[in-house]
Scaffold this motif. Sequence first.
Motif, PDB file in Angstrom:
ATOM      1  N   GLU A 261     125.954  -0.053  79.367  1.00  0.00           N
ATOM      2  CA  GLU A 261     125.571   1.417  78.918  1.00  0.00           C
ATOM      3  C   GLU A 261     125.420   2.042  80.109  1.00  0.00           C
ATOM      4  O   GLU A 261     125.275   2.346  81.299  1.00  0.00           O
ATOM      5  N   GLY A 262     125.812   3.160  79.160  1.00  0.00           N
ATOM      6  CA  GLY A 262     126.565   4.373  79.691  1.00  0.00           C
ATOM      7  C   GLY A 262     125.279   5.392  79.153  1.00  0.00           C
ATOM      8  O   GLY A 262     125.255   5.736  78.376  1.00  0.00           O
ATOM      9  N   LYS A 263     125.679   6.347  79.517  1.00  0.00           N
ATOM     10  CA  LYS A 263     124.386   7.726  79.555  1.00  0.00           C
ATOM     11  C   LYS A 263     125.248   9.265  80.143  1.00  0.00           C
ATOM     12  O   LYS A 263     125.419   9.011  81.007  1.00  0.00           O
ATOM     13  N   ILE A 264     125.051  10.117  78.943  1.00  0.00           N
ATOM     14  CA  ILE A 264     126.304  11.221  79.848  1.00  0.00           C
ATOM     15  C   ILE A 264     124.829  12.147  79.053  1.00  0.00           C
ATOM     16  O   ILE A 264     124.317  12.120  77.654  1.00  0.00           O
ATOM     17  N   LYS A 265     124.839  13.294  79.909  1.00  0.00           N
ATOM     18  CA  LYS A 265     123.335  13.467  80.051  1.00  0.00           C
ATOM     19  C   LYS A 265     123.973  15.396  79.506  1.00  0.00           C
ATOM     20  O   LYS A 265     125.428  16.182  79.724  1.00  0.00           O
ATOM     21  N   VAL A 266     123.291  15.370  78.361  1.00  0.00           N
ATOM     22  CA  VAL A 266     123.727  16.764  77.647  1.00  0.00           C
ATOM     23  C   VAL A 266     122.744  17.771  78.742  1.00  0.00           C
ATOM     24  O   VAL A 266     123.878  19.031  78.292  1.00  0.00           O
ATOM     25  N   TYR A 267     121.895  17.774  78.026  1.00  0.00           N
ATOM     26  CA  TYR A 267     120.771  18.357  78.982  1.00  0.00           C
ATOM     27  C   TYR A 267     120.061  17.684  78.903  1.00  0.00           C
ATOM     28  O   TYR A 267     119.380  17.221  78.967  1.00  0.00           O
ATOM     29  N   ASP A 268     118.723  18.196  79.415  1.00  0.00           N
ATOM     30  CA  ASP A 268     117.036  18.394  79.876  1.00  0.00           C
ATOM     31  C   ASP A 268     116.474  17.684  78.904  1.00  0.00           C
ATOM     32  O   ASP A 268     116.208  16.298  79.462  1.00  0.00           O
ATOM     33  N   PHE A 298     121.261   8.440  70.907  1.00  0.00           N
ATOM     34  CA  PHE A 298     121.169   9.835  71.405  1.00  0.00           C
ATOM     35  C   PHE A 298     118.991   9.642  71.680  1.00  0.00           C
ATOM     36  O   PHE A 298     118.501   9.053  71.692  1.00  0.00           O
ATOM     37  N   ARG A 299     118.913  10.429  72.125  1.00  0.00           N
ATOM     38  CA  ARG A 299     117.607  11.125  72.952  1.00  0.00           C
ATOM     39  C   ARG A 299     117.771  12.276  72.525  1.00  0.00           C
ATOM     40  O   ARG A 299     118.420  13.181  73.848  1.00  0.00           O
ATOM     41  N   TYR A 300     116.847  12.563  71.948  1.00  0.00           N
ATOM     42  CA  TYR A 300     116.358  14.098  71.797  1.00  0.00           C
ATOM     43  C   TYR A 300     114.790  13.874  72.058  1.00  0.00           C
ATOM     44  O   TYR A 300     114.008  13.551  71.156  1.00  0.00           O
ATOM     45  N   THR A 301     114.494  14.818  73.035  1.00  0.00           N
ATOM     46  CA  THR A 301     113.106  14.694  74.144  1.00  0.00           C
ATOM     47  C   THR A 301     112.267  13.578  73.809  1.00  0.00           C
ATOM     48  O   THR A 301     113.205  12.265  74.875  1.00  0.00           O
ATOM     49  N   ASP A 302     111.258  12.910  73.250  1.00  0.00           N
ATOM     50  CA  ASP A 302     110.847  11.769  72.648  1.00  0.00           C
ATOM     51  C   ASP A 302     111.571  10.915  71.322  1.00  0.00           C
ATOM     52  O   ASP A 302     110.882   9.824  71.227  1.00  0.00           O
ATOM     53  N   TYR A 303     112.544  11.518  71.088  1.00  0.00           N
ATOM     54  CA  TYR A 303     112.743  10.047  69.348  1.00  0.00           C
ATOM     55  C   TYR A 303     114.310   9.759  70.344  1.00  0.00           C
ATOM     56  O   TYR A 303     115.128  10.289  71.065  1.00  0.00           O
TER      57      TYR A 303
END
Length: 327
Positions: A261-268, A298-303
């Motif tokens: 599993e790789g994570k790419i940080k888009v922004y905070d 993808f994760r957006y805030t708590d979702y």
Amino acid sequence: MNRRHGQSGFKGAALLPALLLCAALGTAASAQGFDSASAGTATAQFLKIASGARGAALGEAYSALADDAFALDWNPAGLINVKTNSMAFMHAPYLASTYADYFAYAETAGEVGAWGVSVKYMNFGKIAKTDSSGMDLGSFTPYDTAVNVGFACYITGFNKDPEERFVLGATGKFVRSQILSADNTVSADVGVNMPYMFDNRFRMSLVAQNIMGTLRYDKEEAPLPLILRLGTVTSLADYLNLTADLVASRDNLPFFAMGAEGKIKVYDDMDVFLRAGFNTRGIGDIGGSRNFALGGGFRYTDYHVDYAFSPFGDLGTVHRISATITF
């Protein structure tokens, strides 16, 4: 997760139980029943179907990484990672006309640990019913369902950081199977997460699922599929996890699974995830592309929203979509 360097002495002490757990799993997998000749001897096969697109995309090597409400279906000890509240949903159009749904809710209990409840449902589609002469008698829709209630708590090292403690999780479950008639049973899962080792980058887990219970169909009675999992997760960096599970089911040969599993940080407030996995389960049973999985999320805030693609060779392809909400 707040990880700091653990004490080398504690790491050495944690390594011995890890080796013992490996030996215990190996012994169980070689015991009577854990072989190809036992195929078809267990019921409620829906209990083996992976819940959640994240775990499925990792080739079903997920028992040591589970950290949200989906942990109730993989490793109840993973509930300890729920720091507030977690709600999880999944819908998966499965093979032929079947489909699987999953819902779970978990929340922290403070220093005591965490708890949760889940419902797993498998619908096998509409089947025509006829008599011995072929006369149409309508139709019926078989289904299976399981309701789980679980908890997780620390069992050692209360004067240490959470990453340096052993975690125990347990789940009680009610299982119901409906064909023409229905039967019910109860069962349980138990999971242990070991402390992090090697600069808090590596962890092992051991899980036993469906450890009791039988269902009766007409005059025949069959046990639930006992499943043993030895899992590991290795965090090579904050953006890369490698997972591996050795899985032994009482009604078939053991198999090995691994995932990345790789994570790419888009922004905070947003991350994108890429996942891939492979396992050796039933590797020679069917033809065509099989035994691998791909996915992302993808994760957006708590979702969180996740997707997994799992080909089953000549039988077809399974697409899973799941979502989790932390609040």
